[in-house]
Scaffold this active site. Structure first.
Site, short mmCIF file in Angstrom:
data_model
loop_
_atom_site.label_atom_id
_atom_site.label_comp_id
_atom_site.label_asym_id
_atom_site.label_seq_id
_atom_site.Cartn_x
_atom_site.Cartn_y
_atom_site.Cartn_z
N ASP A 133 0.72 -1.23 -0.01
CA ASP A 133 0.01 0.01 -0.07
C ASP A 133 0.89 1.26 0.20
O ASP A 133 1.70 1.42 0.58
CB ASP A 133 -0.81 -0.09 1.21
CG ASP A 133 -2.03 1.01 0.96
OD1 ASP A 133 -2.38 1.32 -0.07
OD2 ASP A 133 -2.75 1.41 2.18
N HIS A 140 -4.70 13.93 1.20
CA HIS A 140 -4.68 12.99 2.24
C HIS A 140 -3.63 13.11 2.91
O HIS A 140 -3.66 13.21 4.35
CB HIS A 140 -4.92 11.69 1.88
CG HIS A 140 -4.98 10.71 3.18
ND1 HIS A 140 -6.06 10.42 3.96
CD2 HIS A 140 -4.12 9.70 3.22
CE1 HIS A 140 -5.88 9.55 4.91
NE2 HIS A 140 -4.54 8.89 4.54
N ARG A 149 1.15 17.46 13.02
CA ARG A 149 2.08 18.80 12.64
C ARG A 149 1.54 20.04 12.03
O ARG A 149 1.63 20.03 10.92
CB ARG A 149 3.29 18.17 11.67
CG ARG A 149 3.90 16.92 12.56
CD ARG A 149 5.08 16.28 11.64
NE ARG A 149 4.57 15.85 10.62
CZ ARG A 149 3.86 14.76 10.29
NH1 ARG A 149 3.92 13.81 11.33
NH2 ARG A 149 3.51 14.36 9.07
N TYR A 250 2.31 2.05 15.67
CA TYR A 250 3.08 2.37 14.45
C TYR A 250 4.49 2.53 14.74
O TYR A 250 5.28 2.58 13.55
CB TYR A 250 2.29 3.38 13.60
CG TYR A 250 2.61 4.86 13.79
CD1 TYR A 250 2.27 5.69 14.90
CD2 TYR A 250 3.36 5.52 12.90
CE1 TYR A 250 2.49 6.73 15.06
CE2 TYR A 250 3.65 6.93 13.26
CZ TYR A 250 2.99 7.55 14.40
OH TYR A 250 3.57 8.71 14.40
CA CA Z 1 -4.02 2.86 2.99
#
Ligand code: CA
Length: 436
Positions: A133, A140, A149, A250
């Protein structure tokens, strides 16, 4: 040298008509489209077909003077063998299908091979070996970056290197497969310890999926000039995301369980041949943006690497379904206006270190949002990180998805002087989480 534009042929002629009458009404699948997919019906096992109007034309039993390699590829239960053939053979197949479904002389012999779409079951069109991906949607990336930020939304690498991560192929399903709310680990706001439970921030991501055609050998990168020859076609992809899981897990290696619990793919592959009339200029880089490095630069790609596809996402909540109301549109965007990197650039970059792509691999573009907030291809953007619930206009609001919500994507390729073609739908309904 001025690049020569991709050339539409008579299969794209807007005046071409089909003897399949529903192809002559308002449809995603006129004779100019001829997308490829895999369907089954009762005792008929998974087989290859093309959508025409509201019908599916079964290609598995056909003998229309085709090459033996095409005929045996059409007998497979996925499109992999067909997409492994050189693009010249896919073009030959398109010519045969166009002729057979337009020339009335074929109507009587071929009608028995038509099945109504609404009684058929669709399957994943290809066996997907690997899924990657990307993150090419600059609006986006900018809007999401701003949530964290505000002064410096895009990270310094964004305009130099196409950002992506390796996803999970095993959990990709065909459209209409229910999506179970995932469980996972999160660190709730103000909490000192993480908890395990259903995601509270379930989201959709409006993406295009590029299906890889011919493969490359390990250690043999595909140059940007060759990239188009390795593309079979495009689908709609919903890369469902659990934002709260993502926020906790993440760092430092990127998305993991927040993304791998489920992705949905539309059943029809819109071939690159069908998309020829809709190719055009790629997104122009703003003054002051860096030029891509030479291995990602190609005059042809800049002139014709864009693709004019209008994308939409809709929601049907449980309340709307109970009242028999139509879905409500959440957003509308246009692929070329969203994509900072082209399809050729992501494909080329993916192989540039020597990685081999295989036939049927899936490359997601990343969320394709437009410049306006109303063109946002995710609830994370529409609700500004969950801070401002998005008004559905029927008395309901959404920060993130609730159980019973159904999300559907549609897309149409449009160009002046050509018949509009559609992608069909990519749908998924949210089911309650399993018990912990
Ligand atoms: Ca995605």
């Amino acid at each position: 040298m001025t690049p020569i534009p991709p050339k539409p042929d008579h299969t794209h002629d807007t005046n071409l008509t089909s003897w399949v009458l529903s192809a002559e009404t308002e449809t995603d699948f006129p004779i100019q489209n001829l997308p490829l997919g895999v369907f089954s019906l009762n005792e008929l096992g998974p087989r290859i077909g093309t959508a025409i109007g509201d019908q599916i034309f079964d290609l598995s039993q056909l003998d229309l003077g085709m090459d033996q390699t095409i005929k045996s590829a059409l007998k497979q239960p996925t499109l992999n063998a067909l997409f492994a053939l050189p693009s010249s053979q896919l073009k030959a197949l398109r010519l045969i299908l166009s002729k057979s479904l337009s020339d009335k002389a074929y109507a009587e012999t071929l009608s028995p091979h038509l099945y109504a779409q609404n009684i058929c079951q669709m399957h994943l069109p290809v066996h997907i070996g690997d899924y990657t991906d990307f993150y090419v949607g600059i609006h986006h990336a900018t809007r999401v970056g701003k949530l964290f930020r505000p002064d410096n939304p895009l990270l310094p690498n964004y305009k130099h290197v196409p950002i992506g991560y390796h996803g999970r192929a095993s959990s990709i399903t065909v459209s209409d497969t229910p999506v179970v709310r995932p469980l996972g680990q999160t660190l709730p706001p103000e909490a000192l310890e993480p908890i395990f439970g259903p995601t509270k921030r379930l989201d959709f991501e409006l993406e295009l999926g590029l299906i890889i055609g011919t493969a490359n050998e390990l250690g043999s990168p595909i140059s940007i000039h060759e990239a188009p020859q390795h593309m079979a076609g495009l689908c709609l992809l919903n890369d469902w995301s659990a934002r709260d899981l993502q926020a906790w897990e993440y760092q430092p290696l990127g998305p993991f369980l927040a993304k791998n619990f489920h992705s949905s793919l539309s059943p029809w592959v819109i071939t690159m041949e069908a998309l020829v009339p809709f190719r055009g200029e790629a997104l122009k880089r703003a003054v002051g943006d860096p030029n891509p490095l030479p291995y990602l630069t190609d005059a042809y790609d800049q002139a014709f690497g864009g693709v004019t596809i209008k994308l939409e996402a809709h929601i049907k909540t449980k309340a709307m379904a109970d009242q028999g109301d139509d879905p409500i549109r959440l957003c509308q965007s246009q692929a070329t206006h969203a994509m900072y990197w082209t399809l050729s650039q992501i494909l080329t970059h993916h192989t540039s270190g020597g990685c081999n792509l295989r036939t049927g691999d899936l490359l997601g573009t990343g969320t394709l949002s437009g410049p306006e907030t109303s063109q946002s291809g995710s609830l994370l953007e529409l609700s500004q990180g969950g801070k401002h619930p998005f008004d559905l206009g029927n008395g309901e609001f959404r920060r993130f998805l609730e159980d019973g919500d159904e999300i559907s994507f549609t897309a149409r390729a449009e160009a002046k002087g050509f018949k509009t073609i559609g992608f069909g739908e990519c749908r998924g309904k949210i089911m309650p989480a399993r018990s912990v």
